[in-house]
Motif scaffolding. Sequence first.
Motif, short mmCIF file in Angstrom:
data_model
loop_
_atom_site.label_atom_id
_atom_site.label_comp_id
_atom_site.label_asym_id
_atom_site.label_seq_id
_atom_site.Cartn_x
_atom_site.Cartn_y
_atom_site.Cartn_z
N ALA A 19 0.83 -1.21 0.00
CA ALA A 19 0.00 0.00 0.00
C ALA A 19 0.86 1.26 0.00
CB ALA A 19 -0.91 0.00 1.23
N TYR A 23 -4.47 1.41 4.35
CA TYR A 23 -5.74 1.02 4.96
C TYR A 23 -5.43 0.70 6.41
CZ TYR A 23 -8.54 -3.20 6.28
OH TYR A 23 -9.27 -4.16 6.93
N TRP A 24 -6.07 1.42 7.32
CA TRP A 24 -5.87 1.12 8.76
C TRP A 24 -7.11 1.57 9.49
CZ3 TRP A 24 -2.45 -2.09 10.61
CH2 TRP A 24 -2.23 -2.15 12.01
N LYS A 26 -11.47 0.04 10.32
CA LYS A 26 -12.69 -0.41 9.62
C LYS A 26 -13.92 0.28 10.17
CE LYS A 26 -10.50 -4.88 9.81
NZ LYS A 26 -10.46 -6.25 9.51
N ARG A 79 -13.07 -15.82 8.63
CA ARG A 79 -12.79 -15.18 7.34
C ARG A 79 -12.88 -16.17 6.19
NH1 ARG A 79 -8.54 -11.07 7.88
NH2 ARG A 79 -9.22 -9.84 9.63
N SER A 129 -1.52 -12.53 3.86
CA SER A 129 -2.97 -12.72 3.88
C SER A 129 -3.59 -12.15 2.60
CB SER A 129 -3.59 -12.10 5.12
OG SER A 129 -3.22 -10.75 5.23
N SER A 158 -9.44 -10.90 3.78
CA SER A 158 -8.56 -9.91 4.38
C SER A 158 -8.76 -8.65 3.56
CB SER A 158 -7.11 -10.38 4.29
OG SER A 158 -6.25 -9.42 4.86
N GLY A 159 -8.94 -7.51 4.22
CA GLY A 159 -9.26 -6.29 3.49
C GLY A 159 -8.31 -6.05 2.33
N SER A 160 -6.99 -6.07 2.62
CA SER A 160 -6.01 -5.74 1.59
C SER A 160 -5.98 -6.77 0.46
CB SER A 160 -4.62 -5.60 2.21
OG SER A 160 -4.30 -6.75 2.97
N ARG A 163 -7.11 -5.80 -3.09
CA ARG A 163 -6.20 -5.06 -3.98
C ARG A 163 -5.22 -5.99 -4.69
NH1 ARG A 163 -4.75 -1.29 0.79
NH2 ARG A 163 -3.10 -2.84 0.72
N SER A 211 -2.49 -7.24 11.95
CA SER A 211 -3.10 -6.00 11.47
C SER A 211 -4.54 -5.87 11.96
CB SER A 211 -3.10 -5.96 9.95
OG SER A 211 -1.82 -6.18 9.45
N THR A 212 -5.27 -6.98 11.95
CA THR A 212 -6.69 -6.93 12.32
C THR A 212 -6.88 -6.41 13.75
OG1 THR A 212 -6.95 -8.90 10.95
CG2 THR A 212 -8.81 -8.32 12.36
N MET A 215 -5.44 -2.66 14.15
CA MET A 215 -6.25 -1.53 13.66
C MET A 215 -7.53 -1.37 14.49
SD MET A 215 -7.65 -2.54 9.85
CE MET A 215 -6.21 -3.31 9.15
N ASP A 305 4.50 -1.62 6.34
CA ASP A 305 3.18 -2.04 6.79
C ASP A 305 3.26 -2.39 8.27
OD1 ASP A 305 1.77 -1.50 4.53
OD2 ASP A 305 1.76 -3.54 3.76
N ALA A 306 2.41 -3.28 8.73
CA ALA A 306 2.39 -3.58 10.17
C ALA A 306 3.47 -4.59 10.53
CB ALA A 306 1.02 -4.09 10.56
C1 LIG Z 1 -0.73 -2.10 7.29
C2 LIG Z 1 -1.59 -2.65 6.16
O1 LIG Z 1 -0.86 -3.64 5.50
C3 LIG Z 1 -2.85 -3.22 6.77
C4 LIG Z 1 -3.38 -4.44 6.08
O2 LIG Z 1 -4.37 -5.01 6.86
P1 LIG Z 1 -5.04 -6.42 6.51
O3 LIG Z 1 -5.63 -6.36 5.16
O4 LIG Z 1 -4.06 -7.51 6.76
O5 LIG Z 1 -6.17 -6.43 7.62
P2 LIG Z 1 -7.53 -7.25 7.67
O6 LIG Z 1 -8.52 -6.61 6.74
O7 LIG Z 1 -7.99 -7.19 9.09
O8 LIG Z 1 -7.18 -8.66 7.23
C5 LIG Z 1 -1.90 -1.49 5.24
C6 LIG Z 1 -2.46 -1.80 3.87
O9 LIG Z 1 -2.15 -2.88 3.31
O10 LIG Z 1 -3.18 -0.95 3.34
#
Ligand SMILES: C[C@@](O)(CCOP(=O)(O)OP(=O)(O)O)CC(=O)O
Length: 392
Positions: A19, A23-24, A26, A79, A129, A158-160, A163, A211-212, A215, A305-306
């Motif tokens: 990224a 994304y951080w 929800k 998930r 993930s 997983s959110g990311s 992408r 990350s879950t 955040m 990232d995290a």
């Molecule tokens: C710091 C990050 O990489 C966070 C990624 O978080 P995840 O997508 O791993 O989290 P969940 O949705 O809870 O599975 C920033 C990013 O990739 O945008």
Amino acid sequence: MQEEHEIEMVTCSAPVNIAVIKYWGKSCEKKNIPLNSSISLTLNQDHLKATTTVATSKGFESDKVWLNGVKQDVVNNARLQACLNEIRSWARKQAARRKADAKELLKISQKIHIASQNNFPTAAGLASSAAGYAALVFALGQLFSIEGDLTRIARRGSGSACRSMDGGFVEWIAGTDEDDSIAKQFVPEMHWPELRVFIIVVSKKKKDIGSTGGMKNSVETSSLLQYRVSDVVPHRLTAVKTAILEHDFSAFAEICMKESNQLHAVCQDTYPPLLYMNDTSKEIVKLVHKYNDFYGSTRLAYTFDAGPNAFLFTLDPFANEVATILNETFGFNSGDKFFRGLSVKANEPLPYECGTLEKSVEYVICTNPGKGPKVVMDETLLSNKSGLPIFN
Ligand SMILES: C[C@@](O)(CCOP(=O)(O)OP(=O)(O)O)CC(=O)O
Ligand SMILES: Nc1ncnc2c1ncn2[C@@H]1O[C@H](COP(=O)(O)OP(=O)(O)OP(=O)(O)O)[C@@H](O)[C@H]1O
């Protein structure tokens, strides 16, 4: 007996993404709806990928998953369950629309076996993930011939991961609910072929707080996160898109570094604080600014990232010089395996003297922009006779 029944299977691979607008946080944890839109670069699968085989058969007794050869708990993995349920529900709806025959309907009700493998460290801040769930959802989409935008299903894993469902620069549009929180390619990988990414693997260890969970704590306790979402990210999204479209590396790099810094400032502002970067990560930040300061222009950028691992962006003409500096600073006595991925010459004349920090980095992967998930024809992780993992 499993052997008596036909097994249908498909193998796919999917890339990692890094990224640049993070994304951080929800607005809905269950559905992984983010507080803000984000933008990432998909990396080349030649160097980092998740490979996943999915299989279905009348003879399978339950859904089963193996990750890197180890059997996983499926029942308590919410998930994974969300992805499987969504896929089955979409498959049923589409089958009904197509007026599918009994055989196709039976296939949707059958159990599924999944085997996946990452060719890079899992759960260490290298987006395993993201690649993993993208490979899984893409493969299930192939197995059930599902049409339509699968990014919203990958997002549930997983959110990311949403992408990682396409190549090049990809935007995850936050949206407000299930249907409009989707990822879309912004520009394909060939838009900026000179981009190079050095992934400095500082640690291969699983991080303490994922990350879950991290955040979630930030949403609950960080006031900086609220300000970031309302006042900072909207401007940066617009600015980074312009920088990408205009191939303006300097503007791109500055936004990228400020984004990383703000993510980790939010992490510090979380109570108790989240400390993902370590001393080596901080040395890398200093190294990048020293390099840019030496030239009086921005040739190199970092993002984290995290986790402690660094992702450095540069352009092809500077890649060998950057490799030389990394080798000089961290690669002491590491031998040939220090650099992986794209080949680099780490023996350029040095622009200035670098300090040596021995043994604080595991290795470095050099990669470039890449494409989205694909079907893999010549590899399978499950036996077509038993439906069980093939251990190589
Ligand atoms: C710091 C990050 O990489 C966070 C990624 O978080 P995840 O997508 O791993 O989290 P969940 O949705 O809870 O599975 C920033 C990013 O990739 O945008
Ligand atoms: N190939 C895969 N297939 C399915 N699930 C996977 C795969 N790889 C990783 N996962 C899941 O993702 C989890 C790791 O996610 P986590 O967010 O903790 O780390 P990460 O994705 O490597 O780091 P980050 O998202 O911070 O960059 C694993 O424990 C596993 O449940």
